[in-house]
Enzyme design. Structure first.
Site, PDB file in Angstrom:
ATOM      1  N   TYR A 136       0.815  -1.211   0.000  1.00 10.16           N
ATOM      2  CA  TYR A 136       0.000   0.000   0.000  1.00 10.16           C
ATOM      3  C   TYR A 136       0.856   1.272   0.000  1.00 10.16           C
ATOM      4  CZ  TYR A 136      -4.760  -1.757   0.833  1.00 10.16           C
ATOM      5  OH  TYR A 136      -5.985  -2.327   0.706  1.00 10.16           O
ATOM      6  N   LYS A 186       2.789 -15.114   2.987  1.00 15.76           N
ATOM      7  CA  LYS A 186       3.032 -15.850   1.741  1.00 15.76           C
ATOM      8  C   LYS A 186       4.539 -16.116   1.681  1.00 15.76           C
ATOM      9  CE  LYS A 186       1.692 -17.508  -2.289  1.00 15.76           C
ATOM     10  NZ  LYS A 186       0.817 -18.691  -2.445  1.00 15.76           N
ATOM     11  N   ASP A 218      -3.238 -17.953   0.676  1.00 14.71           N
ATOM     12  CA  ASP A 218      -4.190 -18.668  -0.193  1.00 14.71           C
ATOM     13  C   ASP A 218      -4.913 -19.758   0.596  1.00 14.71           C
ATOM     14  OD1 ASP A 218      -1.696 -19.917  -0.018  1.00 14.71           O
ATOM     15  OD2 ASP A 218      -1.664 -20.599  -2.103  1.00 14.71           O
ATOM     16  N   ASP A 242      -6.767  -6.811   4.015  1.00 16.96           N
ATOM     17  CA  ASP A 242      -7.828  -6.145   3.255  1.00 16.96           C
ATOM     18  C   ASP A 242      -8.715  -7.200   2.594  1.00 16.96           C
ATOM     19  OD1 ASP A 242      -9.204  -4.012   1.917  1.00 16.96           O
ATOM     20  OD2 ASP A 242      -8.068  -4.499   0.106  1.00 16.96           O
ATOM     21  N   ASP A 246     -12.768  -8.775   3.847  1.00 18.06           N
ATOM     22  CA  ASP A 246     -13.977  -8.781   3.014  1.00 18.06           C
ATOM     23  C   ASP A 246     -14.523 -10.201   2.916  1.00 18.06           C
ATOM     24  OD1 ASP A 246     -13.718  -6.039   2.461  1.00 18.06           O
ATOM     25  OD2 ASP A 246     -14.311  -6.311   0.370  1.00 18.06           O
TER      26      ASP A 246
HETATM   27  C1  IPM Z   1     -10.656  -0.996   3.592  1.00 17.38           C
HETATM   28  C2  IPM Z   1     -10.812  -0.358   2.237  1.00 17.38           C
HETATM   29  C3  IPM Z   1      -9.618   0.571   2.001  1.00 17.38           C
HETATM   30  C4  IPM Z   1      -8.365  -0.271   2.028  1.00 17.38           C
HETATM   31  C5  IPM Z   1      -9.699   1.411   0.713  1.00 17.38           C
HETATM   32  C6  IPM Z   1     -10.946   2.273   0.681  1.00 17.38           C
HETATM   33  C7  IPM Z   1      -8.480   2.264   0.511  1.00 17.38           C
HETATM   34  O1  IPM Z   1     -10.922  -1.332   1.259  1.00 17.38           O
HETATM   35  O2  IPM Z   1     -10.609  -0.266   4.589  1.00 17.38           O
HETATM   36  O3  IPM Z   1     -10.613  -2.217   3.656  1.00 17.38           O
HETATM   37  O4  IPM Z   1      -7.983  -0.861   1.018  1.00 17.38           O
HETATM   38  O5  IPM Z   1      -7.747  -0.343   3.092  1.00 17.38           O
HETATM   39 MG    MG Z   2     -11.089  -3.316   2.000  1.00 11.22          MG
END
Ligand code: IPM
Ligand code: MG
Length: 347
Positions: A136, A186, A218, A242, A246
């Protein structure tokens, strides 16, 4: 209790509004809310997604309640002007390096997850994601190779002190939980991950009670779907965290339910739902504010040492869900305001 409220873009203002109503209903001593502009909203007004005024407000507060940033209209701006730079900038400028993303299934939602209900029911985990380093924040750019082809690049790296401090957060969280820590990397391919693993092993010596395991990312993605109950605390780098967070959100039913805390060394923190700005439903009163409301609960717990109030909020949300109050993200038809009202009634 001065709280900076940065609502941002898309559904950010709607969901933040409901979380603020919940905070105001709690009768918190010295509660003071200060609004600031972030994201595309700030870029339109000040020409920058994270203007100095906003950073000043952040620095003057004890915590930040953050909505969401992101706007398709900004997709063609130079990267440093894009809305996402607001959240990345706040994390970096305020050294909020530890992101806590808890995931557990709420009672009554077992049938709504993407997993089999009996598998989903076992989820009770915390992802500790590093936020200040990794691919990042490495050197990045676009260049043209000698043969004329364009190339984009982003450098992945971690310094050992960065890994050490997030490892401590992971181990401490495990100590306060079921004493199991899984470090995700990884290391079979990346040098960055080899260093990560080496440092985690060094730090582990200070936490002999914690059962430490290592998993490739993975495999971790696969295990989160196959047998999520095996995880207590997961500690991982910025990009893997990240993606896995999700993934974890779908395992518990909806990204509209997952809260997060971004912390540094002290009590100051930034609290935000893990979902984005959802421009497709913005302004329609359809977004589920529960993740933001739950983020406000995390704020009371971590930044203001008000565990009882945090629990009150979490219980009210759980009760609303158990009573069938569901937004569109959960297959229901409750709107943003209605969900906020339902939580308030149960506080
Ligand atoms: C998160 C989001 C952010 C990230 C984006 C909006 C930059 O996806 O907080 O998970 O990638 O950290
Ligand atoms: Mg995110």
């Amino acid at each position: 209790m001065r709280i900076a409220v940065f609502a941002g873009d898309g559904i950010g203002p709607e969901v933040t509004h409901e979380a603020v109503r919940v905070l105001e209903a709690l009768d918190l001593p010295g509660l003071e809310l200060v609004e600031g502009d972030v994201g595309a909203a700030a870029w339109r007004k000040h020409g920058h997604p994270l203007p100095p005024e906003t950073l000043d407000i952040a620095r003057s507060a004890g915590a930040i309640l953050f909505g969401a940033v992101g706007d398709f209209e900004c997709d063609n701006l130079e990267r440093h002007l894009r809305p996402e730079q607001a959240i990345l900038g706040l994390r970096k400028e305020l050294t909020l390096f530890a992101n806590l993303r808890p995931a557990r299934v709420f009672e009554g939602l077992e049938d709504l997850t993407s997993l089999k209900p009996e598998v989903a029911r076992t989820i009770d985990l915390l992802i500790v994601r590093e936020l200040n380093g990794d691919v990042y924040f490495g050197e990045k750019g676009m260049r043209t190779l000698p043969d004329g082809r364009r190339e984009g690049y982003d450098l992945m790296s971690y310094a050992e002190d960065e890994v050490r401090r997030i490892s401590h957060v992971g181990f401490r969280a495990a100590m306060g939980s079921r004493k199991k820590l899984c470090s995700v990397d990884k290391a079979n391919v990346l040098e960055t991950s080899q260093l990560w693993r080496d440092v985690v092993l060094e730090v582990a010596k200070e936490y002999p009670e914690v059962e430490l395991s290592h998993m490739y990312v993975d495999n971790a993605a696969m295990q989160l779907v196959k047998n999520p109950g095996q995880f207590d605390v997961i500690v991982t780098g910025n990009i893997f965290g990240d993606i896995l967070s999700d993934l974890a959100s779908m395992c518990v039913g909806s990204i509209g339910l997952l809260a997060s805390a971004s912390l540094g060394e002290g009590t100051f923190g930034l609290y935000e739902p893990i979902h984005g700005s959802a421009p497709d439903i913005a302004g329609k009163g359809l977004a589920n504010p529960m993740a933001t409301i739950l983020s406000a609960a995390m704020m009371l717990r971590h930044s203001f040492a008000r565990e009882a109030d945090a629990r009150r909020i979490e219980d009210a949300v759980a009760k609303a869900l158990a009573d069938g109050v569901k937004g569109g993200d959960l297959g229901g038809n409750a709107g943003t305001r209605e969900i906020g009202d339902a939580v308030l009634e149960r506080l």
